[in-house]
Design a protein around this motif. Structure first.
Motif, PDB file in Angstrom:
ATOM      1  N   ARG A  17     -16.457  86.054  23.280  1.00 32.20           N
ATOM      2  CA  ARG A  17     -15.710  84.799  23.211  1.00 32.20           C
ATOM      3  C   ARG A  17     -15.446  84.294  24.622  1.00 32.20           C
ATOM      4  N   SER A  18     -15.589  82.996  24.825  1.00 34.43           N
ATOM      5  CA  SER A  18     -15.334  82.401  26.130  1.00 34.43           C
ATOM      6  C   SER A  18     -14.437  81.182  25.968  1.00 34.43           C
ATOM      7  N   ALA A  19     -13.771  80.819  27.048  1.00 37.61           N
ATOM      8  CA  ALA A  19     -12.890  79.647  27.036  1.00 37.61           C
ATOM      9  C   ALA A  19     -13.092  78.861  28.313  1.00 37.61           C
ATOM     10  N   GLU A  20     -13.042  77.551  28.197  1.00 36.46           N
ATOM     11  CA  GLU A  20     -13.140  76.700  29.369  1.00 36.46           C
ATOM     12  C   GLU A  20     -12.356  75.422  29.127  1.00 36.46           C
ATOM     13  N   ALA A  21     -11.975  74.781  30.220  1.00 38.82           N
ATOM     14  CA  ALA A  21     -11.214  73.537  30.132  1.00 38.82           C
ATOM     15  C   ALA A  21     -12.158  72.360  29.945  1.00 38.82           C
ATOM     16  N   THR A  22     -11.724  71.394  29.148  1.00 41.24           N
ATOM     17  CA  THR A  22     -12.480  70.164  28.978  1.00 41.24           C
ATOM     18  C   THR A  22     -11.491  69.051  28.639  1.00 41.24           C
ATOM     19  N   VAL A  23     -11.984  67.869  28.352  1.00 42.28           N
ATOM     20  CA  VAL A  23     -11.111  66.753  27.991  1.00 42.28           C
ATOM     21  C   VAL A  23     -11.565  66.164  26.669  1.00 42.28           C
ATOM     22  N   ALA A  24     -10.644  65.502  25.996  1.00 42.83           N
ATOM     23  CA  ALA A  24     -10.899  64.987  24.654  1.00 42.83           C
ATOM     24  C   ALA A  24     -11.731  63.715  24.684  1.00 42.83           C
ATOM     25  N   SER A  25     -12.750  63.680  23.835  1.00 45.75           N
ATOM     26  CA  SER A  25     -13.513  62.451  23.623  1.00 45.75           C
ATOM     27  C   SER A  25     -12.670  61.516  22.761  1.00 45.75           C
ATOM     28  N   PRO A  26     -13.018  60.245  22.678  1.00 43.79           N
ATOM     29  CA  PRO A  26     -12.257  59.331  21.800  1.00 43.79           C
ATOM     30  C   PRO A  26     -12.193  59.821  20.360  1.00 43.79           C
ATOM     31  N   GLU A  27     -13.295  60.382  19.848  1.00 41.11           N
ATOM     32  CA  GLU A  27     -13.304  60.861  18.465  1.00 41.11           C
ATOM     33  C   GLU A  27     -12.395  62.075  18.292  1.00 41.11           C
ATOM     34  N   GLN A  28     -12.460  63.013  19.217  1.00 39.91           N
ATOM     35  CA  GLN A  28     -11.594  64.189  19.157  1.00 39.91           C
ATOM     36  C   GLN A  28     -10.131  63.795  19.303  1.00 39.91           C
ATOM     37  N   ALA A  29      -9.874  62.870  20.210  1.00 41.68           N
ATOM     38  CA  ALA A  29      -8.501  62.430  20.451  1.00 41.68           C
ATOM     39  C   ALA A  29      -7.888  61.807  19.200  1.00 41.68           C
ATOM     40  N   GLN A  30      -8.666  61.021  18.484  1.00 39.32           N
ATOM     41  CA  GLN A  30      -8.151  60.392  17.266  1.00 39.32           C
ATOM     42  C   GLN A  30      -7.778  61.439  16.225  1.00 39.32           C
ATOM     43  N   LEU A  31      -8.617  62.444  16.046  1.00 36.64           N
ATOM     44  CA  LEU A  31      -8.341  63.483  15.061  1.00 36.64           C
ATOM     45  C   LEU A  31      -7.146  64.345  15.459  1.00 36.64           C
ATOM     46  N   LEU A  32      -7.016  64.639  16.754  1.00 35.91           N
ATOM     47  CA  LEU A  32      -5.971  65.544  17.227  1.00 35.91           C
ATOM     48  C   LEU A  32      -4.686  64.817  17.609  1.00 35.91           C
ATOM     49  N   ALA A  33      -4.645  63.503  17.424  1.00 32.58           N
ATOM     50  CA  ALA A  33      -3.443  62.695  17.700  1.00 32.58           C
ATOM     51  C   ALA A  33      -3.023  62.796  19.162  1.00 32.58           C
ATOM     52  N   ILE A  34      -4.001  62.695  20.059  1.00 33.93           N
ATOM     53  CA  ILE A  34      -3.736  62.698  21.486  1.00 33.93           C
ATOM     54  C   ILE A  34      -4.498  61.542  22.123  1.00 33.93           C
ATOM     55  N   SER A  35      -4.310  61.339  23.397  1.00 31.07           N
ATOM     56  CA  SER A  35      -5.004  60.266  24.103  1.00 31.07           C
ATOM     57  C   SER A  35      -6.378  60.727  24.569  1.00 31.07           C
ATOM     58  N   PRO A  36      -7.376  59.845  24.558  1.00 30.77           N
ATOM     59  CA  PRO A  36      -8.682  60.211  25.116  1.00 30.77           C
ATOM     60  C   PRO A  36      -8.529  60.702  26.548  1.00 30.77           C
ATOM     61  N   GLY A  37      -9.243  61.750  26.890  1.00 32.93           N
ATOM     62  CA  GLY A  37      -9.125  62.316  28.230  1.00 32.93           C
ATOM     63  C   GLY A  37      -8.060  63.377  28.359  1.00 32.93           C
ATOM     64  N   SER A  38      -7.296  63.634  27.289  1.00 34.35           N
ATOM     65  CA  SER A  38      -6.277  64.685  27.336  1.00 34.35           C
ATOM     66  C   SER A  38      -6.931  66.055  27.458  1.00 34.35           C
ATOM     67  N   ALA A  39      -6.177  67.009  27.994  1.00 30.67           N
ATOM     68  CA  ALA A  39      -6.711  68.351  28.221  1.00 30.67           C
ATOM     69  C   ALA A  39      -6.962  69.078  26.900  1.00 30.67           C
ATOM     70  N   LEU A  40      -8.115  69.743  26.828  1.00 29.40           N
ATOM     71  CA  LEU A  40      -8.457  70.594  25.695  1.00 29.40           C
ATOM     72  C   LEU A  40      -8.933  71.943  26.225  1.00 29.40           C
ATOM     73  N   LEU A  41      -8.774  72.973  25.405  1.00 34.76           N
ATOM     74  CA  LEU A  41      -9.365  74.275  25.676  1.00 34.76           C
ATOM     75  C   LEU A  41     -10.516  74.475  24.695  1.00 34.76           C
ATOM     76  N   ARG A  42     -11.679  74.728  25.222  1.00 41.69           N
ATOM     77  CA  ARG A  42     -12.877  74.883  24.391  1.00 41.69           C
ATOM     78  C   ARG A  42     -13.211  76.359  24.251  1.00 41.69           C
ATOM     79  N   LEU A  43     -13.158  76.848  23.013  1.00 39.60           N
ATOM     80  CA  LEU A  43     -13.523  78.232  22.724  1.00 39.60           C
ATOM     81  C   LEU A  43     -14.912  78.278  22.119  1.00 39.60           C
ATOM     82  N   ARG A  44     -15.708  79.217  22.582  1.00 40.11           N
ATOM     83  CA  ARG A  44     -17.035  79.453  22.023  1.00 40.11           C
ATOM     84  C   ARG A  44     -17.115  80.928  21.656  1.00 40.11           C
ATOM     85  N   SER A  45     -17.502  81.242  20.415  1.00 41.63           N
ATOM     86  CA  SER A  45     -17.423  82.626  19.958  1.00 41.63           C
ATOM     87  C   SER A  45     -18.570  82.976  19.027  1.00 41.63           C
TER      88      SER A  45
END
Length: 270
Positions: free
Chosen positions: A196-224
């Motif tokens: 499992r790995s984790a890295e920082a990224t930012v929310a796309s407009p589509e992700q932001a809408q689903l997660l109720a945050i602003s586009p460009g907000s900080a996200l943690l991306r897990l890959r497993s």
């Protein structure tokens, strides 16, 4: 200052302009003390920038420095067009160093997870998915995409791919209120190892809408990728967790076996 009311006069100590402490740090401490002394709760409204300038006779630059630091520390959260609020505490997640899922991790701490199932279907494996699951490209795999909520707050957006024989057992299961890992375990499918790995990224407009945050907000991306006792891949997932709601914890030990620091772009298909 009565923090929950923007109309009251200050009752806490004023900014000391003769102090060696920066004014923004003095204001930061006053706000923290006010939250504690008034027993304010997550979601309570705090005075805005303009009101704080009036109360303390300080510049907006000083106020913004203080609020920026408090937001970085997770003590407050600012919502554009709505105001400044006492922040909800971040949930510590053990997903990085264990094979439990979000459902079980939150449940054991007394929380509740539910999911909106956005997609649950058979799709052809892309090269990335095929490599992760050790199947050929375009082989049928089961895709499960979910928007996860913790205590009714949008928390993460996850996409899971499973070999067809594994994922077939998930059709008909209640994946809105139940755990995917528990469904698999009921059919004798248990993960015992993985990467499992984790890295920082930012929310796309589509992700932001689903997660109720602003586009460009900080996200943690897990890959497993998880495997069974025979080393056969059971699932591959990519999940995006809200940076303002999640904090991943790592258990440290002197023996560093099994841990590594991999530069972004080095090795693998990620």
């Amino acid at each position: 200052m009565t923090l929950a009311s923007t109309s009251d006069a200050p009752s806490s100590p004023a900014i000391d302009r003769r102090s060696a402490a920066p004014m923004y740090d003095q204001l930061r401490r006053l706000i923290i003390d006010g939250i504690a002394s008034q027993s304010l709760r997550p979601g309570d409204l705090l005075p805005g920038e303009h009101r704080l300038c009036e109360l303390y006779g300080i510049s907006r630059t000083v106020v913004r420095q203080a609020l920026g630091q408090l937001e970085h520390e997770g003590i407050i959260e600012r919502v554009k067009g709505k105001g400044t609020f006492v922040a909800r505490p971040k949930t510590s997640e053990a997903l990085m160093h264990t094979l439990i899922g979000l459902y079980d991790d939150v449940e054991r701490r007394g929380g509740h997870v539910r999911s909106d199932v956005l997609r649950h279907e058979t799709v052809p494996a892309t090269p990335e998915v095929a490599e992760a699951l050790a199947v050929v490209v375009d082989a049928p795999v089961i895709l499960l995409e979910r928007l996860r909520y913790v205590d009714d707050d949008p928390w993460s957006l996850s996409t899971t791919w499973m070999p067809e024989a594994v994922g077939a057992v998930t059709f008909g299961a209640d994946l809105r209120e139940g755990s995917l890992y528990r469904v698999l375990a009921e059919h004798g499918l248990r993960a015992v190892a993985g990467v499992r790995s984790a890295e920082a990224t930012v929310a796309s407009p589509e992700q932001a809408q689903l997660l109720a945050i602003s586009p460009g907000s900080a996200l943690l991306r897990l890959r497993s990728v998880s495997r069974d006792a025979a080393g056969v891949p059971l699932e591959f997932f990519i999940a995006y967790h809200r940076g303002d709601r999640s904090r991943f914890e790592f258990e440290l030990r002197a023996d560093a076996a099994g841990a590594s620091l991999v530069p972004v772009g080095a090795g693998g298909s990620d």
